[in-house]
Design an enzyme around this catalytic site. Structure first.
Site, PDB file in Angstrom:
ATOM      1  N   ASP A   7     -18.866  52.133  64.660  1.00 19.76           N
ATOM      2  CA  ASP A   7     -18.154  53.000  63.724  1.00 19.76           C
ATOM      3  C   ASP A   7     -17.146  53.809  64.522  1.00 19.76           C
ATOM      4  O   ASP A   7     -17.228  53.896  65.748  1.00 19.76           O
ATOM      5  CB  ASP A   7     -19.140  53.938  63.013  1.00 19.76           C
ATOM      6  CG  ASP A   7     -18.436  54.858  62.026  1.00 19.76           C
ATOM      7  OD1 ASP A   7     -17.535  54.377  61.305  1.00 19.76           O
ATOM      8  OD2 ASP A   7     -18.749  56.066  61.990  1.00 19.76           O
ATOM      9  N   SER A   8     -16.206  54.423  63.810  1.00 20.34           N
ATOM     10  CA  SER A   8     -15.235  55.287  64.466  1.00 20.34           C
ATOM     11  C   SER A   8     -15.918  56.496  65.101  1.00 20.34           C
ATOM     12  O   SER A   8     -15.364  57.108  66.008  1.00 20.34           O
ATOM     13  CB  SER A   8     -14.202  55.750  63.443  1.00 20.34           C
ATOM     14  OG  SER A   8     -14.859  56.321  62.325  1.00 20.34           O
ATOM     15  N   CYS A  70     -18.094  50.931  59.850  1.00 23.72           N
ATOM     16  CA  CYS A  70     -16.924  51.684  59.409  1.00 23.72           C
ATOM     17  C   CYS A  70     -16.195  50.905  58.311  1.00 23.72           C
ATOM     18  O   CYS A  70     -15.776  49.764  58.524  1.00 23.72           O
ATOM     19  CB  CYS A  70     -16.009  51.890  60.613  1.00 23.72           C
ATOM     20  SG  CYS A  70     -14.487  52.735  60.232  1.00 23.72           S
ATOM     21  N   GLU A 148     -18.467  66.156  58.452  1.00 24.68           N
ATOM     22  CA  GLU A 148     -18.546  66.451  59.894  1.00 24.68           C
ATOM     23  C   GLU A 148     -18.947  67.908  60.137  1.00 24.68           C
ATOM     24  O   GLU A 148     -19.640  68.225  61.086  1.00 24.68           O
ATOM     25  CB  GLU A 148     -17.192  66.196  60.573  1.00 24.68           C
ATOM     26  CG  GLU A 148     -16.730  64.754  60.539  1.00 24.68           C
ATOM     27  CD  GLU A 148     -17.348  63.903  61.632  1.00 24.68           C
ATOM     28  OE1 GLU A 148     -17.681  64.459  62.682  1.00 24.68           O
ATOM     29  OE2 GLU A 148     -17.500  62.691  61.398  1.00 24.68           O
ATOM     30  N   CYS A 180     -17.225  54.543  52.463  1.00 26.32           N
ATOM     31  CA  CYS A 180     -16.993  55.242  53.730  1.00 26.32           C
ATOM     32  C   CYS A 180     -18.349  55.651  54.274  1.00 26.32           C
ATOM     33  O   CYS A 180     -19.225  56.073  53.508  1.00 26.32           O
ATOM     34  CB  CYS A 180     -16.112  56.468  53.498  1.00 26.32           C
ATOM     35  SG  CYS A 180     -15.886  57.474  54.965  1.00 26.32           S
ATOM     36  N   HIS A 182     -19.397  58.188  55.722  1.00 25.45           N
ATOM     37  CA  HIS A 182     -19.843  59.569  55.561  1.00 25.45           C
ATOM     38  C   HIS A 182     -20.328  59.906  54.146  1.00 25.45           C
ATOM     39  O   HIS A 182     -21.053  60.866  53.951  1.00 25.45           O
ATOM     40  CB  HIS A 182     -18.698  60.524  55.899  1.00 25.45           C
ATOM     41  CG  HIS A 182     -18.339  60.572  57.341  1.00 25.45           C
ATOM     42  ND1 HIS A 182     -17.972  59.461  58.063  1.00 25.45           N
ATOM     43  CD2 HIS A 182     -18.286  61.617  58.209  1.00 25.45           C
ATOM     44  CE1 HIS A 182     -17.699  59.821  59.304  1.00 25.45           C
ATOM     45  NE2 HIS A 182     -17.884  61.115  59.419  1.00 25.45           N
TER      46      HIS A 182
HETATM   47  N1  DGL Z   1     -15.933  55.629  59.531  1.00 25.38           N
HETATM   48  C1  DGL Z   1     -14.830  55.794  58.632  1.00 25.38           C
HETATM   49  C2  DGL Z   1     -15.018  54.901  57.407  1.00 25.38           C
HETATM   50  O1  DGL Z   1     -16.110  54.491  57.059  1.00 25.38           O
HETATM   51  C3  DGL Z   1     -14.653  57.242  58.222  1.00 25.38           C
HETATM   52  C4  DGL Z   1     -14.200  58.150  59.335  1.00 25.38           C
HETATM   53  C5  DGL Z   1     -12.842  57.781  59.902  1.00 25.38           C
HETATM   54  O2  DGL Z   1     -11.805  58.032  59.261  1.00 25.38           O
HETATM   55  O3  DGL Z   1     -12.821  57.237  60.999  1.00 25.38           O
HETATM   56  O4  DGL Z   1     -14.054  54.565  56.760  1.00 25.38           O
END
Ligand code: DGL
Length: 259
Positions: A7-8, A70, A148, A180, A182
């Site tokens: 993930d990011s 992600c 976050e 997403c 989050h």
């Molecule tokens: N992990 C990203 C997603 O699921 C969200 C956070 C980001 O913008 O990197 O799209």
């Protein structure tokens, strides 16, 4: 052989949590690209480069398959990665779409980062799977920083959610795909704003369920190793509060070529 997940940042741990619940014996290697987060406002080319480097890393570490937890990477990079890799690379979109359609309800709303929504990946996949289905997509960029910061509920988060979801409520959506990493953490607020008549599709759970069909029944150790592209800092504490004490075998800092 371990399952690779990336993930990011740390949001992909919602997917790790679902994977661990479904595959408790499976070793997991998790890469959180904490040095380069967020992906949600970056170009397709950049997200593709980052994702390729991470899959290279996970392949070198012996991952048997990789899950792009992600959604932004799933929308922008997984199709090309899946075609060019020896190991399977899974994204979140197919399983999220399948879970949304399995409800048999519509119209369907999709919320995600600006890059995910602009890519049209969910909208196209839903339209292909069920032509004529009404789909309402909405970028909800403030949700990531709110999560976050740990603002998972309360007046401000609710106000932001109401504003973002207003067009979806107007269109009388019956299902909302949380596209997403989050957003599963905002289920409480989203449910409150949308009301009980709208089903929330958590793509982390949908992904774990979809992978189940591809798993062999071998028993393995079930260790979670985490690799971060930035200094871990207080990361371990945050992860353990989310996944449970002792859930993580190791946290290491790594350097990727563009890092
Ligand atoms: N992990 C990203 C997603 O699921 C969200 C956070 C980001 O913008 O990197 O799209």
């Amino acid at each position: 052989m371990p399952l690779g997940v990336f993930d990011s940042g740390i949001g992909g741990l919602t997917v790790v949590r679902a994977l661990r619940a479904t595959f408790p014996k499976r070793d997991i290697l998790y890469v959180g690209d904490t040095a380069r987060v967020p992906y949600g406002n970056k170009s397709a080319e950049t997200v593709q480069n980052y994702s390729r480097e991470i899959v290279d890393f996970l392949e070198q570490k012996g991952a048997e398959r990789v899950v792009a937890a992600c959604n932004t990477a799933s929308a922008l990079a997984v199709a090309s990665l899946a075609k060019t890799r020896k190991i399977p690379v899974h994204g979140m979109i197919e399983s999220g779409v399948a879970a949304a359609l399995a409800t048999g309800e519509g119209p369907v709303g999709v919320i995600g980062t600006p890059a995910t929504i602009a890519s049209g990946a969910y909208q196209k996949a839903l339209a292909k799977a069920r032509p004529g289905l009404r789909v309402v997509a909405q970028a909800t960029p403030l949700f990531v920083p709110l999560v976050e910061e740990g603002w998972l509920e309360g007046e401000v988060t609710e106000k932001v959610a109401r504003q973002y979801l207003e067009p979806l409520i107007r269109e009388k959506i019956r299902v909302l795909v949380l596209a997403c990493t989050h957003y599963p953490l905002l289920k409480g607020v989203l449910g409150k704003v949308l009301g009980a008549g709208v089903r929330l599709v958590d793509s982390s759970e949908a992904c774990a369920d979809a992978l189940k069909a591809t798993e062999s029944s071998r028993v393995e150790k079930g260790e979670l190793r985490i690799f971060l592209t930035d200094e871990p800092g207080a990361f371990l504490g945050r992860v353990e509060s989310f996944l449970g004490k002792g859930a993580v075998a190791s946290v290491e800092r790594i350097h990727l070529p563009h890092g």
